[in-house]
Scaffold this motif. Sequence first.
Motif, PDB file in Angstrom:
ATOM      1  N   ARG B 142      54.591  74.088  43.876  1.00 38.74           N
ATOM      2  CA  ARG B 142      54.218  73.418  42.632  1.00 38.74           C
ATOM      3  C   ARG B 142      52.711  73.376  42.375  1.00 38.74           C
ATOM      4  O   ARG B 142      52.286  73.449  41.233  1.00 38.74           O
ATOM      5  N   PHE B 143      51.901  73.280  43.415  1.00 34.87           N
ATOM      6  CA  PHE B 143      50.456  73.185  43.158  1.00 34.87           C
ATOM      7  C   PHE B 143      49.921  74.489  42.583  1.00 34.87           C
ATOM      8  O   PHE B 143      49.162  74.494  41.624  1.00 34.87           O
ATOM      9  N   GLY B 144      50.362  75.564  43.191  1.00 34.64           N
ATOM     10  CA  GLY B 144      49.934  76.871  42.688  1.00 34.64           C
ATOM     11  C   GLY B 144      50.449  77.103  41.278  1.00 34.64           C
ATOM     12  O   GLY B 144      49.742  77.639  40.414  1.00 34.64           O
ATOM     13  N   LEU B 145      51.672  76.674  41.026  1.00 32.96           N
ATOM     14  CA  LEU B 145      52.262  76.867  39.699  1.00 32.96           C
ATOM     15  C   LEU B 145      51.539  76.016  38.662  1.00 32.96           C
ATOM     16  O   LEU B 145      51.339  76.440  37.525  1.00 32.96           O
ATOM     17  N   LEU B 146      51.163  74.828  39.089  1.00 23.26           N
ATOM     18  CA  LEU B 146      50.427  73.937  38.184  1.00 23.26           C
ATOM     19  C   LEU B 146      49.088  74.580  37.811  1.00 23.26           C
ATOM     20  O   LEU B 146      48.663  74.529  36.652  1.00 23.26           O
ATOM     21  N   ALA B 147      48.464  75.199  38.794  1.00 21.94           N
ATOM     22  CA  ALA B 147      47.193  75.880  38.522  1.00 21.94           C
ATOM     23  C   ALA B 147      47.406  77.001  37.518  1.00 21.94           C
ATOM     24  O   ALA B 147      46.601  77.190  36.606  1.00 21.94           O
ATOM     25  N   ALA B 148      48.512  77.718  37.681  1.00 20.01           N
ATOM     26  CA  ALA B 148      48.824  78.800  36.742  1.00 20.01           C
ATOM     27  C   ALA B 148      48.994  78.238  35.336  1.00 20.01           C
ATOM     28  O   ALA B 148      48.492  78.780  34.351  1.00 20.01           O
ATOM     29  N   LEU B 149      49.695  77.104  35.274  1.00 18.73           N
ATOM     30  CA  LEU B 149      49.935  76.453  33.987  1.00 18.73           C
ATOM     31  C   LEU B 149      48.623  76.067  33.316  1.00 18.73           C
ATOM     32  O   LEU B 149      48.404  76.311  32.130  1.00 18.73           O
ATOM     33  N   LEU B 150      47.742  75.480  34.120  1.00 17.08           N
ATOM     34  CA  LEU B 150      46.450  75.048  33.578  1.00 17.08           C
ATOM     35  C   LEU B 150      45.627  76.242  33.092  1.00 17.08           C
ATOM     36  O   LEU B 150      45.016  76.192  32.028  1.00 17.08           O
ATOM     37  N   ALA B 151      45.645  77.298  33.904  1.00 13.93           N
ATOM     38  CA  ALA B 151      44.868  78.479  33.528  1.00 13.93           C
ATOM     39  C   ALA B 151      45.399  79.063  32.217  1.00 13.93           C
ATOM     40  O   ALA B 151      44.634  79.441  31.326  1.00 13.93           O
TER      41      ALA B 151
END
Lengths: 278, 222
Positions: B142-151
């Motif tokens: 989820r953390f990596g995915l959240l970063a993707a979402l933010l980017a």
Amino acid sequence: MTRTVKLLFALFTLLFSAAIACAADNQVIRLATTTSTVNSGLLDKLLPNFEQESGYQVHVIAVGTGKALRMGRDGDVDVVLVHAPAAEQKFVADGYGEQRFAVMYNSFVILGPAEDPAGVKKAKTTSDVLAKIHSTNAFFVSRGDDSGTHKKELSLWKDAGLTPSGDWYREAGQGMGKVIQIADEMNAYTLADKGTWLAYREKSRLRITFQSDTKLHNPYGIIEVSKSLYPDLNHSGAEALITWITSKDAQQQIADYRIHDEQLFVPSAAQTAMHLDK
Amino acid sequence: MQLLFAADPELWGIIGISFKVSMSALLLALPIGLLIAFGLAYGNFIGRRFLITSFNTLLSFPAVVVGLTFYILLSRQGPLGEWRLLFTQPAMIIGQMALAIPILVAMGHSALQAIDRRAWETARTLGASLPRATMTIMREARFGLLAALLAAFGRIISEVGASMMLGGNILHYTRNIPTAIALETSKGEFAQGVALGLVLLLMAFTLNGMLQLVQGKGRLAA
């Protein structure tokens, strides 16, 4: 997971149907016009009155004349308000538009550095001005974006019997405001419509170096996009807008529009829209 | 600057449109992007590497080109002209989705790849259904995915090219913050442009801050 997918799918469908319903809405008129009518603030002043009187909503898309006509040709807008008479005539002759109605004109001015390195202030005619710029190789910034102003500029060079090219002639490919800024930064000459210039005057170090030649008139016309090519466009809306903008009342509003106490546009509709009333 | 804080309704309208369009685009792009990312991370098929490279390449695709591509498709003369979507908010949403998906795929893929493959196998052997196991992995990443979402959000909320071409910068309808900035700049209203830029920055900051909070909690609970 599956529930989320279903939910998102529903959302997607909803959004699209809403969009399509909205796009088919007859209350919206799409007007492709030039940056000069928008940047000068004229349409912001005029259109709310029309919207209030008619109940239509006008979506204004401000681009260069070339692109505006292209949008009309492709049937992506209902009506175009542009300033390139030759291109407009061709647009109508090619069957992409109904009749052209004169709306107003404003004037072009030739802007340049206050020091006037090419000495154009002494010139008598527009061709004279361009010849001086050409022979002294003073910087000249061209719109270079196929807009009405750009077309006008090219026709002026042609009238003067000159071919602008070389290091001193810079094609910016940008809108009028940007080009004034660029010319200012480069200490260059440029051709600008008076409306945009008045809006920029306070911020620019450029000066009007030449004006008031009838050759520098800048007529605006409004054209409804072809009924036979695109029967499902908002033609009643386009006609309502044309009838309104050429009406006495709206023409007066155009005449009354001022920036820094200067009149920008001279109304020129000669009761031309009469036949539309029938 | 005064203008900014005087709660100018026009300004709020523009901010609202920016948010509505970009959020819709992100929400719609999210499942598509994640599914592709998942497929690339866990699937085993020919051309997988090629696809990964392709999506990475798409990251550097200029927004104007995306805009132009969809402009041609959505124009009445184009293959999707029947939809009558050009110069509408959905057209902007489609353009922004096209910009967001490669980011979601590329960053999502690397986030998912970093997860121990055994988590997936364990979940499956313990009898988790395919969707359930997928969810488990997504939770892990989820953390990596959240970063993707933010980017992805950062890219689409701030891009001007596609929005300008597909939306047409129509006041009260398709004028969002970036196209408004472009317009103000072309009018020579630099101060207004900078003010709008600050609004955008502030919005991004708030959003990032909020997500950071969520993320922080997640870490504590783990």
